[in-house]
Design a protein around this motif. Structure first.
Motif, PDB file in Angstrom:
ATOM      1  N   ALA A 201      -9.947  21.599 -30.582  1.00  0.00           N
ATOM      2  CA  ALA A 201     -10.644  22.297 -31.828  1.00  0.00           C
ATOM      3  C   ALA A 201     -10.054  23.785 -31.862  1.00  0.00           C
ATOM      4  O   ALA A 201     -10.284  24.409 -30.560  1.00  0.00           O
ATOM      5  CB  ALA A 201     -12.148  22.048 -31.675  1.00  0.00           C
ATOM      6  N   ALA A 202     -10.127  24.258 -32.906  1.00  0.00           N
ATOM      7  CA  ALA A 202      -9.727  25.655 -32.914  1.00  0.00           C
ATOM      8  C   ALA A 202     -10.273  26.244 -34.360  1.00  0.00           C
ATOM      9  O   ALA A 202     -10.079  25.524 -35.373  1.00  0.00           O
ATOM     10  CB  ALA A 202      -8.105  26.091 -32.867  1.00  0.00           C
ATOM     11  N   LEU A 203     -10.666  27.497 -34.288  1.00  0.00           N
ATOM     12  CA  LEU A 203     -11.154  27.889 -35.501  1.00  0.00           C
ATOM     13  C   LEU A 203     -10.209  28.856 -36.367  1.00  0.00           C
ATOM     14  O   LEU A 203      -9.862  29.872 -35.349  1.00  0.00           O
ATOM     15  CB  LEU A 203     -12.526  28.794 -35.147  1.00  0.00           C
ATOM     16  CG  LEU A 203     -13.222  29.451 -36.445  1.00  0.00           C
ATOM     17  CD1 LEU A 203     -13.817  28.423 -37.305  1.00  0.00           C
ATOM     18  CD2 LEU A 203     -14.364  30.399 -35.779  1.00  0.00           C
TER      19      LEU A 203
ATOM     20  N   TYR B 147      -8.320  17.992 -33.427  1.00  0.00           N
ATOM     21  CA  TYR B 147      -7.123  17.001 -33.508  1.00  0.00           C
ATOM     22  C   TYR B 147      -7.411  16.220 -32.434  1.00  0.00           C
ATOM     23  O   TYR B 147      -7.535  16.553 -31.250  1.00  0.00           O
ATOM     24  CB  TYR B 147      -5.655  17.856 -33.216  1.00  0.00           C
ATOM     25  CG  TYR B 147      -4.676  17.033 -33.316  1.00  0.00           C
ATOM     26  CD1 TYR B 147      -4.197  16.354 -34.490  1.00  0.00           C
ATOM     27  CD2 TYR B 147      -3.942  16.305 -32.115  1.00  0.00           C
ATOM     28  CE1 TYR B 147      -3.062  15.496 -34.635  1.00  0.00           C
ATOM     29  CE2 TYR B 147      -2.967  15.406 -32.157  1.00  0.00           C
ATOM     30  CZ  TYR B 147      -2.361  15.113 -33.364  1.00  0.00           C
ATOM     31  OH  TYR B 147      -1.392  14.273 -33.353  1.00  0.00           O
ATOM     32  N   GLY B 148      -7.175  14.936 -32.541  1.00  0.00           N
ATOM     33  CA  GLY B 148      -6.863  13.738 -31.437  1.00  0.00           C
ATOM     34  C   GLY B 148      -8.184  13.568 -30.736  1.00  0.00           C
ATOM     35  O   GLY B 148      -9.411  13.382 -31.420  1.00  0.00           O
TER      36      GLY B 148
ATOM     37  N   ASP C 287      -4.922  10.236 -33.200  1.00  0.00           N
ATOM     38  CA  ASP C 287      -3.934  11.208 -33.722  1.00  0.00           C
ATOM     39  C   ASP C 287      -4.175  11.635 -34.986  1.00  0.00           C
ATOM     40  O   ASP C 287      -3.414  12.103 -35.871  1.00  0.00           O
ATOM     41  CB  ASP C 287      -2.416  10.638 -33.888  1.00  0.00           C
ATOM     42  CG  ASP C 287      -2.406   9.409 -34.883  1.00  0.00           C
ATOM     43  OD1 ASP C 287      -3.633   9.017 -35.416  1.00  0.00           O
ATOM     44  OD2 ASP C 287      -1.197   9.053 -35.373  1.00  0.00           O
ATOM     45  N   GLU C 288      -5.611  12.003 -35.151  1.00  0.00           N
ATOM     46  CA  GLU C 288      -6.088  12.257 -36.631  1.00  0.00           C
ATOM     47  C   GLU C 288      -6.353  13.695 -36.804  1.00  0.00           C
ATOM     48  O   GLU C 288      -6.731  14.502 -35.522  1.00  0.00           O
ATOM     49  CB  GLU C 288      -7.564  11.525 -36.575  1.00  0.00           C
ATOM     50  CG  GLU C 288      -7.510  10.279 -36.836  1.00  0.00           C
ATOM     51  CD  GLU C 288      -8.927   9.566 -36.661  1.00  0.00           C
ATOM     52  OE1 GLU C 288      -9.084   8.422 -37.062  1.00  0.00           O
ATOM     53  OE2 GLU C 288     -10.036  10.263 -36.480  1.00  0.00           O
ATOM     54  N   LEU C 289      -6.191  14.355 -37.804  1.00  0.00           N
ATOM     55  CA  LEU C 289      -6.409  15.962 -37.900  1.00  0.00           C
ATOM     56  C   LEU C 289      -7.343  16.162 -38.815  1.00  0.00           C
ATOM     57  O   LEU C 289      -7.479  15.325 -40.029  1.00  0.00           O
ATOM     58  CB  LEU C 289      -5.088  16.124 -38.560  1.00  0.00           C
ATOM     59  CG  LEU C 289      -5.155  17.648 -38.967  1.00  0.00           C
ATOM     60  CD1 LEU C 289      -5.630  18.762 -37.720  1.00  0.00           C
ATOM     61  CD2 LEU C 289      -4.074  18.359 -39.615  1.00  0.00           C
TER      62      LEU C 289
ATOM     63  N   ARG D 128      -0.356  10.964 -30.650  1.00  0.00           N
ATOM     64  CA  ARG D 128      -1.802  10.616 -30.171  1.00  0.00           C
ATOM     65  C   ARG D 128      -1.866  11.447 -28.864  1.00  0.00           C
ATOM     66  O   ARG D 128      -1.184  11.243 -27.671  1.00  0.00           O
ATOM     67  CB  ARG D 128      -1.443   9.119 -29.740  1.00  0.00           C
ATOM     68  CG  ARG D 128      -1.546   8.356 -30.832  1.00  0.00           C
ATOM     69  CD  ARG D 128      -1.824   6.771 -30.585  1.00  0.00           C
ATOM     70  NE  ARG D 128      -1.672   6.057 -31.678  1.00  0.00           N
ATOM     71  CZ  ARG D 128      -2.759   5.618 -32.400  1.00  0.00           C
ATOM     72  NH1 ARG D 128      -3.844   6.068 -31.883  1.00  0.00           N
ATOM     73  NH2 ARG D 128      -2.830   4.830 -33.626  1.00  0.00           N
ATOM     74  N   LEU D 129      -3.067  12.146 -28.779  1.00  0.00           N
ATOM     75  CA  LEU D 129      -3.316  13.258 -27.762  1.00  0.00           C
ATOM     76  C   LEU D 129      -4.811  13.216 -27.512  1.00  0.00           C
ATOM     77  O   LEU D 129      -5.668  13.390 -28.545  1.00  0.00           O
ATOM     78  CB  LEU D 129      -2.905  14.599 -27.956  1.00  0.00           C
ATOM     79  CG  LEU D 129      -1.216  14.892 -27.991  1.00  0.00           C
ATOM     80  CD1 LEU D 129      -1.177  16.374 -28.176  1.00  0.00           C
ATOM     81  CD2 LEU D 129      -0.908  14.821 -26.457  1.00  0.00           C
TER      82      LEU D 129
END
Length: 226
Positions: free
Chosen positions: A76-78, A86-87, A98-100, A122-123
Motif C-alpha cells: 500500500a502507498a498513499l 496491490y496484490g 494481482d489486483e490493483l 501476482r505478488l
C-alpha cells in the motif's frame, strides 16, 4: 492601676486571639481554594483524557464502492488523497493476487482499477512507496519464489512500467521488506529470502532521478535483521 493593666492584658489577649482566628480562617479558606482547584484540574484531566480516548479509538468508516477481498501481505502507498493497494494473498495455499485497488480518502469510496502496461503480476509481501504521481513497487513473493522486480505505476494514467537501472544492480530478491520515499529517493530495508531463509539488514537506496541503486553504510546502533 492594677485594673488598668488587667484590662490592657485582656484587650491584648483578645486582639491576639482575633488575629490568630482570622489567620486560621484565611489559611482554611486558602486550603479550600487549593483543594477545589485540585479537584477541578483533576476533573478537567479526566474529561480531556476521555475526549482523547474517544478521538483515538479505532473506527470502521463507511465507504462507498466494493472493498477489496480479505487479504494479507498487500502493498500500500498513499499518493495525494488516494491510497493504492496491490496484490496480497487471500489464501495461504493459493497464488498471490494481482489486483490493483484504490481508496479515495476524500470521496470515501473504493475503486477497482485496471492497470495498463507491464503489470508486476501476482505478488504478496512486496513494498510500495509513492513520489509525486508515481507509485513504486519492489520485490515480493510470486507464489513460486521471491523476486526483485521493480515497477512504477503512474496514478494518473494507471500505466505500469518496469524500472531498470543501466548503471547499477537492484537489491537481491526478497519479501516482507519495507520501502519509504524521502524526497526523490526510495530506501529499502530488510526483507527475507523465502527459499534460503536468509534475512537481510542492509539499506539500499534508489535515486528515481538518476535511476541508480546504491548501498548505504549505517552508523551507530543499527536495527536487528528483520
Amino acid at each position: 492601676m492594677c485594673m488598668y493593666r488587667l484590662y490592657h492584658r485582656l484587650i491584648c489577649y483578645a486582639l491576639t486571639y482575633y488575629l490568630l482566628l482570622t489567620t486560621y480562617n484565611l489559611l482554611l479558606t486558602a486550603y479550600c481554594l487549593l483543594l477545589t482547584t485540585y479537584y477541578y484540574l483533576l476533573l478537567y484531566y479526566l474529561l480531556l483524557t476521555t475526549y482523547y480516548l474517544l478521538l483515538t479509538r479505532f473506527d470502521t468508516p463507511k465507504m462507498a464502492g466494493k472493498p477489496p477481498s480479505p487479504r494479507a501481505g498487500c502493498a500500500a502507498a498513499l499518493s495525494g488523497y488516494r491510497l493504492f493497494l496491490y496484490g496480497g494473498e487471500s489464501d495461504a495455499t493459493g497464488p498471490p493476487l494481482d489486483e490493483l485497488c484504490c481508496l479515495d480518502l476524500e470521496g470515501a469510496s473504493w475503486q477497482q482499477l485496471i492497470g495498463r502496461g507491464m503489470s508486476p503480476g501476482r505478488l504478496s509481501f512486496a513494498a510500495a512507496a509513492s513520489i509525486g504521481n508515481k507509485v513504486y513497487l519492489f520485490g515480493g513473493c510470486t507464489g513460486e519464489g521471491v523476486t526483485n522486480s521493480f515497477h512504477c505505476l503512474d496514478v494518473v494514467s494507471t500505466m505500469w512500467d518496469p524500472v531498470e537501472s543501466l548503471t547499477s544492480q537492484p537489491p537481491s530478491p526478497r519479501m516482507g521488506h519495507t520501502m519509504v520515499a524521502v524526497c526523490s529517493q526510495l530506501i529499502v530495508y530488510g526483507g527475507k529470502d523465502k527459499a534460503t531463509g536468509k534475512v537481510y539488514a542492509g539499506l539500499t537506496v534508489f535515486d528515481t532521478e538518476g535511476e541508480h541503486w546504491s548501498t548505504l553504510q549505517a552508523r551507530a546502533d543499527t536495527p536487528l535483521v528483520r
